[in-house]
Design a protein around this motif. Structure first.
Motif, PDB file in Angstrom:
ATOM      1  N   GLN A 209      -0.974  40.358  30.207  1.00 59.29           N
ATOM      2  CA  GLN A 209      -1.147  41.706  29.670  1.00 59.29           C
ATOM      3  C   GLN A 209      -0.677  41.772  28.215  1.00 59.29           C
ATOM      4  O   GLN A 209      -1.314  42.394  27.361  1.00 59.29           O
ATOM      5  N   VAL A 210       0.448  41.117  27.921  1.00 55.84           N
ATOM      6  CA  VAL A 210       1.005  41.160  26.563  1.00 55.84           C
ATOM      7  C   VAL A 210       0.082  40.471  25.558  1.00 55.84           C
ATOM      8  O   VAL A 210      -0.144  40.979  24.452  1.00 55.84           O
ATOM      9  N   PHE A 261      -6.759  49.131  32.126  1.00 51.85           N
ATOM     10  CA  PHE A 261      -5.845  48.079  31.704  1.00 51.85           C
ATOM     11  C   PHE A 261      -4.628  47.998  32.614  1.00 51.85           C
ATOM     12  O   PHE A 261      -3.995  46.947  32.745  1.00 51.85           O
ATOM     13  N   GLY A 262      -4.305  49.093  33.271  1.00 50.99           N
ATOM     14  CA  GLY A 262      -3.085  49.181  34.069  1.00 50.99           C
ATOM     15  C   GLY A 262      -2.155  50.200  33.453  1.00 50.99           C
ATOM     16  O   GLY A 262      -2.347  50.661  32.325  1.00 50.99           O
ATOM     17  N   ASN A 263      -1.108  50.557  34.198  1.00 51.78           N
ATOM     18  CA  ASN A 263      -0.197  51.599  33.746  1.00 51.78           C
ATOM     19  C   ASN A 263       1.270  51.178  33.778  1.00 51.78           C
ATOM     20  O   ASN A 263       2.131  51.928  33.319  1.00 51.78           O
ATOM     21  N   HIS A 264       1.538  50.004  34.310  1.00 51.43           N
ATOM     22  CA  HIS A 264       2.923  49.545  34.384  1.00 51.43           C
ATOM     23  C   HIS A 264       2.951  48.054  34.670  1.00 51.43           C
ATOM     24  O   HIS A 264       1.926  47.430  34.979  1.00 51.43           O
ATOM     25  N   TRP A 265       4.139  47.476  34.569  1.00 52.19           N
ATOM     26  CA  TRP A 265       4.321  46.058  34.842  1.00 52.19           C
ATOM     27  C   TRP A 265       4.192  45.772  36.346  1.00 52.19           C
ATOM     28  O   TRP A 265       4.405  46.651  37.173  1.00 52.19           O
ATOM     29  N   VAL A 266       3.865  44.513  36.663  1.00 54.59           N
ATOM     30  CA  VAL A 266       3.978  44.032  38.038  1.00 54.59           C
ATOM     31  C   VAL A 266       5.419  43.590  38.250  1.00 54.59           C
ATOM     32  O   VAL A 266       5.990  42.867  37.425  1.00 54.59           O
ATOM     33  N   GLU A 267       6.015  44.017  39.356  1.00 55.83           N
ATOM     34  CA  GLU A 267       7.437  43.741  39.587  1.00 55.83           C
ATOM     35  C   GLU A 267       7.675  42.393  40.262  1.00 55.83           C
ATOM     36  O   GLU A 267       8.440  41.571  39.771  1.00 55.83           O
ATOM     37  N   ASN A 268       7.007  42.169  41.399  1.00 56.88           N
ATOM     38  CA  ASN A 268       7.342  40.979  42.186  1.00 56.88           C
ATOM     39  C   ASN A 268       6.162  40.174  42.705  1.00 56.88           C
ATOM     40  O   ASN A 268       6.266  38.960  42.825  1.00 56.88           O
ATOM     41  N   THR A 374       7.841  47.289  25.539  1.00 56.44           N
ATOM     42  CA  THR A 374       7.517  48.273  26.578  1.00 56.44           C
ATOM     43  C   THR A 374       6.056  48.156  26.983  1.00 56.44           C
ATOM     44  O   THR A 374       5.205  47.725  26.188  1.00 56.44           O
ATOM     45  N   PHE A 375       5.758  48.563  28.203  1.00 58.84           N
ATOM     46  CA  PHE A 375       4.368  48.517  28.650  1.00 58.84           C
ATOM     47  C   PHE A 375       3.503  49.472  27.831  1.00 58.84           C
ATOM     48  O   PHE A 375       2.344  49.174  27.537  1.00 58.84           O
ATOM     49  N   ASP A 376       4.046  50.615  27.455  1.00 57.91           N
ATOM     50  CA  ASP A 376       3.293  51.566  26.639  1.00 57.91           C
ATOM     51  C   ASP A 376       2.862  50.933  25.321  1.00 57.91           C
ATOM     52  O   ASP A 376       1.736  51.156  24.845  1.00 57.91           O
ATOM     53  N   ASP A 377       3.740  50.126  24.714  1.00 55.34           N
ATOM     54  CA  ASP A 377       3.379  49.439  23.467  1.00 55.34           C
ATOM     55  C   ASP A 377       2.295  48.388  23.718  1.00 55.34           C
ATOM     56  O   ASP A 377       1.388  48.204  22.890  1.00 55.34           O
ATOM     57  N   VAL A 378       2.364  47.699  24.848  1.00 52.57           N
ATOM     58  CA  VAL A 378       1.351  46.702  25.189  1.00 52.57           C
ATOM     59  C   VAL A 378      -0.011  47.361  25.362  1.00 52.57           C
ATOM     60  O   VAL A 378      -1.039  46.871  24.867  1.00 52.57           O
ATOM     61  N   LYS A 379      -0.031  48.505  26.033  1.00 55.80           N
ATOM     62  CA  LYS A 379      -1.288  49.216  26.248  1.00 55.80           C
ATOM     63  C   LYS A 379      -1.830  49.776  24.931  1.00 55.80           C
ATOM     64  O   LYS A 379      -3.041  49.754  24.682  1.00 55.80           O
TER      65      LYS A 379
END
Length: 533
Positions: A209-210, A261-268, A374-379
């Motif tokens: 994603q990054v 694109f997605g809205n947040h990171w994948v955790e596990n 942050t995920f917001d910055d990646v998006k």
């Protein structure tokens, strides 16, 4: 959507049965992950090459099925539109000379496709969106006539309840109203698959994603749609709209589009992605499923998870999680759907090397990327790259901000070089493909910039239709020469085109910059306006 035997739900009972299968398959996947059944400890890459078919006038031609019949090669298949074909490349273990082997096979399928197309009075064009596409090319008569595509079209349009309507603002503005799914066929890509281990999936998916934004900024090749200059990678916008199943009510309630694109990171775990997409997006198609996949897992047999894969094929993340089974062994892949087709095979492999190299380098050099940005910055980076390409500004680690060109040249290319070396990629291949990308970024000459600068170079010559045909003609000619886009000369206007092809329809030569007079305007205003214009 690779599953052929799909259909719409016959009734509520069939929909409920499919949903039951879908939930059971998620539990089966989690059981396989817990038991360690999913392949680990090996990395592989593969890709899908999508192509446009054009006629001698450089316009889309509906010859896909005829061309595929001439090819007779199991690697080739059709796509949604009759002016598209696709080749599925062999899976390569990610090491040694895998990139040069991928290039050799991509060059091979490109040559096979061109040879077969020529027998059907057609040619192959590698581009994210074909500049000469018109709305007339996007009717249901241009859709490949198989049940799964028509079922998908009917399902999406039924969920929407009305025609697709959207506006894209770029240098120009495009306002579209359309009544079917064929806008999706505007897009062709070079989709890269990267197999990863289950324990590494969450971390590597977040890294994917990054790095997607700088990858796209370097690779953009879709600046034109229906004659309008829009985003440098207009595929991102038009694909989101083309399969948007949300009604106006759902949009006002904030429901997410199926392309995202997605809205947040994948955790596990990869299961998080599948669960979220099942929760967010209605199932719209059904297929035959396996009986009791949990029992199969208990016996050590890997189920194909047909319901899960089908639903996953109707939700379009730009980095998609994929499950598959090969020779009875299940595996996980990250599919990058951002890289456009073209401008040349060399450019596509360079994009691939940059993507997997950045992933490998970042995984080796950094800890958890969620601590760095942050995920917001990646998006936000993703959207900036789609709109502006190599001119985009990027948010980066440590709350820094810089031009994407500077980020790529100074930080990400050395990182990709390190990553490829870490996996044992042959040094000469690493130097070759990352060098192609370095030249493209340094010169600011990617496919989008080449097309837009070429059109500007032709300004004032001929009609819009003629300029777009000159653009495609030059693009195809230089693709066949094989030099990467950084070395291309700008397309020029040519008077040697067939005059007949330029004047088949009024829209090809009519003026579109309109000035209007109204019934109650004074005659002198109308006369003066005609004199001025």
């Amino acid at each position: 959507m690779g599953e052929q035997n799909v259909e719409q739900f016959a009734n509520e009972a069939s929909q409920q049965a499919f949903m039951k299968s879908l939930l059971e398959e998620v539990r089966a996947l989690e059981a396989m992950l817990e038991k360690g059944m999913v392949e680990s400890g090996v990395s592989r890459i593969g890709a899908e090459q999508e192509m446009f078919l054009i006629n001698e006038a450089c316009q889309p031609t509906l010859t896909a099925l005829d061309v595929l019949e001439k090819i007779d090669d199991a690697r080739f298949t059709h796509e949604l539109g009759l002016f598209n074909i696709e080749a599925n490349l062999s899976v390569q273990e990610f090491r040694s000379d895998c990139l040069s082997r991928m290039e050799a096979e991509t060059q091979e399928v490109y040559a096979i496709a061109r040879e077969a197309a020529a027998k059907c009075n057609s040619e192959i064009a590698l581009v994210g969106i074909l500049p000469t596409l018109t709305k007339a090319n996007l009717g249901l008569d241009s859709m490949v006539p198989i049940p799964r595509y028509h079922a998908l079209n009917d399902a999406i349009m039924a969920l929407r309840g009305n025609d697709l309507q959207f506006t894209i603002n770029g240098t120009d503005q495009l306002v579209v109203k359309h009544d079917n799914l064929m806008l999706e066929a505007c897009n062709t890509s070079f989709q890269v698959h990267f197999q990863v281990s289950p324990d590494d999936f969450a971390r590597l998916y977040n890294i994917a994603q990054v790095v997607t934004a700088p990858l796209m900024a370097a690779a953009v090749n879709s600046p034109l749609l229906l004659g309008k200059r829009l985003w440098h990678e207009t595929r991102i916008s038009v694909f989101e709209y083309s399969v948007d199943a949300r009604s106006a009510t759902h949009q006002s309630r904030g429901l997410k589009p199926r392309v995202h694109f997605g809205n947040h990171w994948v955790e596990n775990s990869v299961a998080e992605i599948f669960k979220e997409d099942i929760a967010r997006f209605r199932v719209i198609l059904t297929t035959e499923t396996e009986d009791n996949p949990l029992a199969m897992v208990a016996q050590g047999i890997a189920p194909k998870l047909k319901a899960l894969c089908l639903h996953n094929g109707t939700v379009y993340r730009w980095n998609r999680a994929c499950y598959g089974v090969h020779n009875g062994v299940p595996h996980l892949r990250i599919e990058n759907r951002v890289i456009p087709s073209g401008p040349t095979v060399l450019d596509e492999i360079a994009n691939t090397a940059f993507f997997v190299g950045m992933m490998a380098g970042m995984a080796d050099k950094y800890g958890d990327v969620r601590d760095l940005i942050t995920f917001d910055d990646v998006k936000a980076n993703f959207m900036a790259a789609a709109r502006a390409g190599i001119r985009a500004q990027m948010n980066w680690f440590g709350d820094t901000h810089m031009p994407v060109r500077e980020l790529i040249l100074n930080e990400l290319l050395p990182l990709a070089q390190h990553g490829l070396k870490k996996y044992g990629i042959r040094q000469e291949d690493s130097d070759k493909y990352l060098g192609i990308l370095r030249d493209r970024v340094a010169s600011r000459r990617n496919g989008a910039r080449w097309a837009l600068e070429s059109l500007n170079n032709m300004r004032g010559r001929g009609t819009e239709d003629q300029r777009l045909r000159c653009l495609v003609s030059s693009m195809v000619e230089q693709q066949t020469e094989g030099r990467p886009v950084a070395e291309w000369k700008l397309a020029g206007f040519s008077d040697k085109q067939s005059w007949r092809e330029s004047y088949l329809k009024v829209s090809q030569f009519m003026a579109t910059d309109l000035f209007t007079v109204r019934p109650n305007d004074i005659v002198d205003f109308a006369a003066t306006l005609m004199d001025w214009r």
